[in-house]
Design a protein around this motif. Structure first.
Motif, PDB file in Angstrom:
ATOM      1  N   UNK A 115      28.878 -23.590 -28.680  1.00  0.00           N
ATOM      2  CA  UNK A 115      30.270 -23.931 -28.959  1.00  0.00           C
ATOM      3  C   UNK A 115      30.359 -25.329 -29.560  1.00  0.00           C
ATOM      4  N   UNK A 116      31.157 -25.475 -30.613  1.00  0.00           N
ATOM      5  CA  UNK A 116      31.161 -26.750 -31.343  1.00  0.00           C
ATOM      6  C   UNK A 116      32.481 -26.973 -32.067  1.00  0.00           C
ATOM      7  N   UNK A 117      32.557 -28.125 -32.722  1.00  0.00           N
ATOM      8  CA  UNK A 117      33.730 -28.456 -33.533  1.00  0.00           C
ATOM      9  C   UNK A 117      33.907 -27.467 -34.689  1.00  0.00           C
ATOM     10  N   UNK A 118      32.850 -26.777 -35.084  1.00  0.00           N
ATOM     11  CA  UNK A 118      32.985 -25.756 -36.130  1.00  0.00           C
ATOM     12  C   UNK A 118      33.869 -24.614 -35.648  1.00  0.00           C
ATOM     13  N   UNK A 119      33.702 -24.218 -34.391  1.00  0.00           N
ATOM     14  CA  UNK A 119      34.554 -23.171 -33.822  1.00  0.00           C
ATOM     15  C   UNK A 119      35.998 -23.648 -33.731  1.00  0.00           C
ATOM     16  N   UNK A 120      36.189 -24.864 -33.256  1.00  0.00           N
ATOM     17  CA  UNK A 120      37.538 -25.411 -33.093  1.00  0.00           C
ATOM     18  C   UNK A 120      38.259 -25.469 -34.435  1.00  0.00           C
ATOM     19  N   UNK A 121      37.586 -25.993 -35.448  1.00  0.00           N
ATOM     20  CA  UNK A 121      38.221 -26.169 -36.759  1.00  0.00           C
ATOM     21  C   UNK A 121      38.615 -24.832 -37.378  1.00  0.00           C
ATOM     22  N   UNK A 122      37.704 -23.872 -37.365  1.00  0.00           N
ATOM     23  CA  UNK A 122      37.984 -22.585 -38.005  1.00  0.00           C
ATOM     24  C   UNK A 122      38.998 -21.763 -37.223  1.00  0.00           C
ATOM     25  N   UNK A 123      38.890 -21.763 -35.899  1.00  0.00           N
ATOM     26  CA  UNK A 123      39.815 -20.968 -35.097  1.00  0.00           C
ATOM     27  C   UNK A 123      41.248 -21.467 -35.208  1.00  0.00           C
ATOM     28  N   UNK A 124      41.426 -22.761 -35.345  1.00  0.00           N
ATOM     29  CA  UNK A 124      42.769 -23.316 -35.434  1.00  0.00           C
ATOM     30  C   UNK A 124      43.557 -22.730 -36.604  1.00  0.00           C
ATOM     31  N   UNK A 125      42.849 -22.293 -37.632  1.00  0.00           N
ATOM     32  CA  UNK A 125      43.493 -21.627 -38.764  1.00  0.00           C
ATOM     33  C   UNK A 125      43.480 -20.114 -38.618  1.00  0.00           C
ATOM     34  N   UNK A 126      42.352 -19.535 -38.252  1.00  0.00           N
ATOM     35  CA  UNK A 126      42.255 -18.074 -38.176  1.00  0.00           C
ATOM     36  C   UNK A 126      43.239 -17.507 -37.159  1.00  0.00           C
ATOM     37  N   UNK A 127      43.499 -18.239 -36.098  1.00  0.00           N
ATOM     38  CA  UNK A 127      44.374 -17.746 -35.034  1.00  0.00           C
ATOM     39  C   UNK A 127      45.787 -17.402 -35.517  1.00  0.00           C
ATOM     40  N   UNK A 128      46.213 -17.959 -36.658  1.00  0.00           N
ATOM     41  CA  UNK A 128      47.549 -17.680 -37.172  1.00  0.00           C
ATOM     42  C   UNK A 128      47.512 -16.676 -38.328  1.00  0.00           C
ATOM     43  N   UNK A 129      46.507 -15.787 -38.305  1.00  0.00           N
ATOM     44  CA  UNK A 129      46.353 -14.833 -39.406  1.00  0.00           C
ATOM     45  C   UNK A 129      47.603 -13.952 -39.575  1.00  0.00           C
ATOM     46  N   UNK A 130      48.285 -13.625 -38.461  1.00  0.00           N
ATOM     47  CA  UNK A 130      49.476 -12.783 -38.575  1.00  0.00           C
ATOM     48  C   UNK A 130      50.583 -13.508 -39.328  1.00  0.00           C
ATOM     49  N   UNK A 131      50.769 -14.787 -39.007  1.00  0.00           N
ATOM     50  CA  UNK A 131      51.785 -15.572 -39.702  1.00  0.00           C
ATOM     51  C   UNK A 131      51.465 -15.670 -41.191  1.00  0.00           C
TER      52      UNK A 131
END
Length: 219
Positions: free
Chosen positions: A154-170
């Protein structure tokens, strides 16, 4: 003490999630986009680009750092967490951080602008950016095959990418068939720091958030 200058956006959430993961005490300063607070002279001394994503580390002689990728790297290096310590693992983590900074974030940001915020709807632009988001999601999905985390730990790579992917519905990005991506998103969502970090600053109502976002892109 870390002072975080932020707003309710994916780039802002990246930093609050990291701070929560590190278990650090921090002070939140929410910027008011509608009042153009991010353009005021006092803030431009912290971030010359006049955007959120800035911190002041009062425990390090008042050092200011702007841009979310730089802040994530600074925090990870300072506390020797959220980034692999071996040289190869470290550069791989930075690769995927830059993947988000230079690709996923800008493309999804434009998908939101053309699909959500602009009054004039331009179908070719909306399709172009949503399709590019889908392509980038597919790159992540393929990479995550038989991996729990983007860089194996687990790393900052996960944090950075998930922060955007998580709003895929929007963003109205189709993730049908991206099963590895979905599983990774579920793992991220289960982390208490991710849940807490995505509520910093506390969410306002949806209408206020939309107006704030429109104000930001028009400046």
């Amino acid at each position: 003490m870390i002072e975080l200058f932020t707003a309710a956006t994916p780039n802002g959430y990246k930093i609050s999630i990291a701070l929560e993961e590190l278990g650090l005490k921090y002070k939140v300063r929410k910027l008011d986009f509608s009042a153009e607070e991010q353009k005021e002279e006092w803030f431009l001394k912290i971030n010359p680009n006049g955007r959120i994503r800035a911190i002041i580390d009062h425990d390090n002689n008042g050092l200011s750092v702007f841009e979310s990728g730089a802040i994530l790297l600074y925090l990870a290096d300072k506390y020797n967490k959220l980034i692999p310590q071996d040289p190869i693992g470290r550069i791989k983590c930075i690769e995927w951080l830059m993947f988000q900074m230079g690709g996923l974030g800008p493309m999804q940001g434009q998908a939101n602008v053309f699909g959500r915020y602009f009054e004039e709807k331009i179908p070719s632009a909306i399709s172009r950016y949503r399709n590019e988001c889908r392509r980038l999601y597919a790159v992540l999905d393929k990479h995550l095959f038989e991996r729990e985390w983007i860089c194996d730990e687990y790393s900052i790579a996960d944090i950075a990418n998930w922060s955007w992917v998580r709003i895929y519905k929007w963003s109205e990005v189709d993730i049908t068939g991206l099963d590895n991506l979905r599983l990774w998103m579920d793992r991220m969502q289960e982390r208490p720091a991710c849940q807490k970090g995505c509520n910093v600053p506390p969410r306002s109502d949806k209408k206020t958030q939309i107006n704030s976002a429109k104000s930001m892109i028009q400046k």
